[in-house]
Design a protein around this motif. Sequence first.
Motif, PDB file in Angstrom:
ATOM      1  N   MET A 146      -3.371  -7.676   2.757  1.00  0.00           N
ATOM      2  CA  MET A 146      -2.890  -6.974   1.572  1.00  0.00           C
ATOM      3  C   MET A 146      -2.367  -5.596   1.930  1.00  0.00           C
ATOM      4  SD  MET A 146      -5.280  -4.380   1.207  1.00  0.00           S
ATOM      5  CE  MET A 146      -5.511  -3.922  -0.518  1.00  0.00           C
ATOM      6  N   ALA A 147      -1.615  -5.037   1.007  1.00  0.00           N
ATOM      7  CA  ALA A 147      -1.168  -3.652   1.123  1.00  0.00           C
ATOM      8  C   ALA A 147      -1.214  -3.031  -0.264  1.00  0.00           C
ATOM      9  CB  ALA A 147       0.243  -3.581   1.690  1.00  0.00           C
ATOM     10  N   THR A 158      -1.075 -13.749   1.560  1.00  0.00           N
ATOM     11  CA  THR A 158      -1.125 -14.489   2.812  1.00  0.00           C
ATOM     12  C   THR A 158      -2.403 -15.305   2.904  1.00  0.00           C
ATOM     13  OG1 THR A 158      -2.176 -12.664   4.010  1.00  0.00           O
ATOM     14  CG2 THR A 158       0.223 -12.718   3.997  1.00  0.00           C
ATOM     15  N   MET A 159      -2.282 -16.474   3.523  1.00  0.00           N
ATOM     16  CA  MET A 159      -3.431 -17.345   3.785  1.00  0.00           C
ATOM     17  C   MET A 159      -3.305 -17.848   5.219  1.00  0.00           C
ATOM     18  SD  MET A 159      -3.681 -19.498   0.230  1.00  0.00           S
ATOM     19  CE  MET A 159      -1.921 -19.846   0.206  1.00  0.00           C
ATOM     20  N   ARG A 197       4.479  -9.291  10.925  1.00  0.00           N
ATOM     21  CA  ARG A 197       5.159 -10.348  10.173  1.00  0.00           C
ATOM     22  C   ARG A 197       4.692 -10.371   8.725  1.00  0.00           C
ATOM     23  NH1 ARG A 197       4.781 -16.409  12.352  1.00  0.00           N
ATOM     24  NH2 ARG A 197       6.117 -15.459  13.937  1.00  0.00           N
ATOM     25  N   SER A 198       3.370 -10.319   8.520  1.00  0.00           N
ATOM     26  CA  SER A 198       2.845 -10.346   7.161  1.00  0.00           C
ATOM     27  C   SER A 198       3.285  -9.126   6.361  1.00  0.00           C
ATOM     28  CB  SER A 198       1.322 -10.422   7.181  1.00  0.00           C
ATOM     29  OG  SER A 198       0.881 -11.633   7.757  1.00  0.00           O
ATOM     30  N   LEU A 199       3.219  -7.965   6.983  1.00  0.00           N
ATOM     31  CA  LEU A 199       3.630  -6.755   6.278  1.00  0.00           C
ATOM     32  C   LEU A 199       5.110  -6.798   5.921  1.00  0.00           C
ATOM     33  CD1 LEU A 199       1.691  -4.013   8.290  1.00  0.00           C
ATOM     34  CD2 LEU A 199       1.271  -4.744   5.937  1.00  0.00           C
ATOM     35  N   VAL A 225      -0.102   3.157   0.919  1.00  0.00           N
ATOM     36  CA  VAL A 225      -1.363   3.888   0.812  1.00  0.00           C
ATOM     37  C   VAL A 225      -2.440   3.259   1.688  1.00  0.00           C
ATOM     38  CG1 VAL A 225      -3.197   4.584  -0.784  1.00  0.00           C
ATOM     39  CG2 VAL A 225      -0.797   4.643  -1.515  1.00  0.00           C
ATOM     40  N   GLU A 226      -2.423   1.930   1.782  1.00  0.00           N
ATOM     41  CA  GLU A 226      -3.482   1.226   2.505  1.00  0.00           C
ATOM     42  C   GLU A 226      -2.985  -0.145   2.921  1.00  0.00           C
ATOM     43  OE1 GLU A 226      -7.947  -0.683   1.585  1.00  0.00           O
ATOM     44  OE2 GLU A 226      -6.950   0.584   0.101  1.00  0.00           O
ATOM     45  N   ILE A 227      -3.444  -0.610   4.057  1.00  0.00           N
ATOM     46  CA  ILE A 227      -3.289  -2.004   4.441  1.00  0.00           C
ATOM     47  C   ILE A 227      -4.671  -2.525   4.830  1.00  0.00           C
ATOM     48  CG2 ILE A 227      -0.888  -1.777   5.215  1.00  0.00           C
ATOM     49  CD1 ILE A 227      -1.918  -1.782   8.102  1.00  0.00           C
ATOM     50  N   GLY A 228      -4.877  -3.822   4.670  1.00  0.00           N
ATOM     51  CA  GLY A 228      -6.186  -4.363   5.001  1.00  0.00           C
ATOM     52  C   GLY A 228      -6.157  -5.866   5.119  1.00  0.00           C
ATOM     53  N   ALA A 229      -7.195  -6.403   5.735  1.00  0.00           N
ATOM     54  CA  ALA A 229      -7.336  -7.854   5.890  1.00  0.00           C
ATOM     55  C   ALA A 229      -8.810  -8.206   5.809  1.00  0.00           C
ATOM     56  CB  ALA A 229      -6.754  -8.315   7.222  1.00  0.00           C
TER      57      ALA A 229
END
Length: 313
Positions: free
Chosen positions: A186-187, A224-225, A237-239, A259-263
Amino acid sequence: MITIAGAGLAGLASAYELAKRGASVTIFERAEKPGENSVARFAGGMLAPYCERESAEENVITLGCTAADWWAQVTPVTRHGTLVVAPPRDHAELTRFARRTSHFDEVDGQVITQLEPALEGRFERGLFFKEEAHLDPRQALADLTKAVEELGVEIRYGTDAPSRVDLNCTAMAAGLPDLRAVRGEMAVLHCPDVKLSRVIRLLHPRMPLYLVPRADGLFMIGGTMVESSSDRPPTLRSLTEMMSAAFAIHPAFAEASVVEIGAGLRPAFPDNLPRLVERDGVLHLNGLYRHGFLLAPAMAQQAAEQLLSETCK
């Protein structure tokens, strides 16, 4: 006394249901503070049973149709529905999505503009699921923590659970057979120039994505999954896919601040449905997959009923 391992989404929801029924509950949580280790903090917070039916079993609707009312007891819930759109080249995806779902209205560009003025002229067709809702996951976790504590639940942070508890809600750490990790990325974007009031799902043959409005000009984008046991940060790629999707929804997102990215690693069984599993005398609630906020309430109710029926025998 009923003991629970894990103060994430499943553990807190179960404690809430148990405490409402009069049980004395203690939760053991390894993290030092609320939500620190919960994969739910990376969720979109969508309460969208009818949209999720596109790729899930009918049980998702059955279990999730009352989730919005459940969550509204403890945290703010936005009931503006879900708008599903696709660019002209991908209208076949919109048709396919409609075939696999229900409880929607087909809308044209004029209605889309009425629903979301910011999308004027952007999309010719869409599907509007007016009965769906969304919430802020981190606010919901904080509010649910407060609610269970007000009901008398004790949460012992920074504490390993004893070797035997009544209910295990530790996701991937539970080590259940057949449980696998599905990575979600996510972002969070800050774009005050775009005003949206509901979840926007953008259909794409390769990776459908969703955009969830939050307060103060913030938007969460995800979808994304990835079958992976690595919780490393999102890939380039996902971003790229996520940012391209945001731009496709509205060009102003090109100037958004990231602001943020995470997994996070979401636990899933082979059928992607949650389960209550008895193992070595311990009840496990696990496998919420990508439907955590949607299915946790119903699964917590089932867990509470099973635990209390067993203690009354």
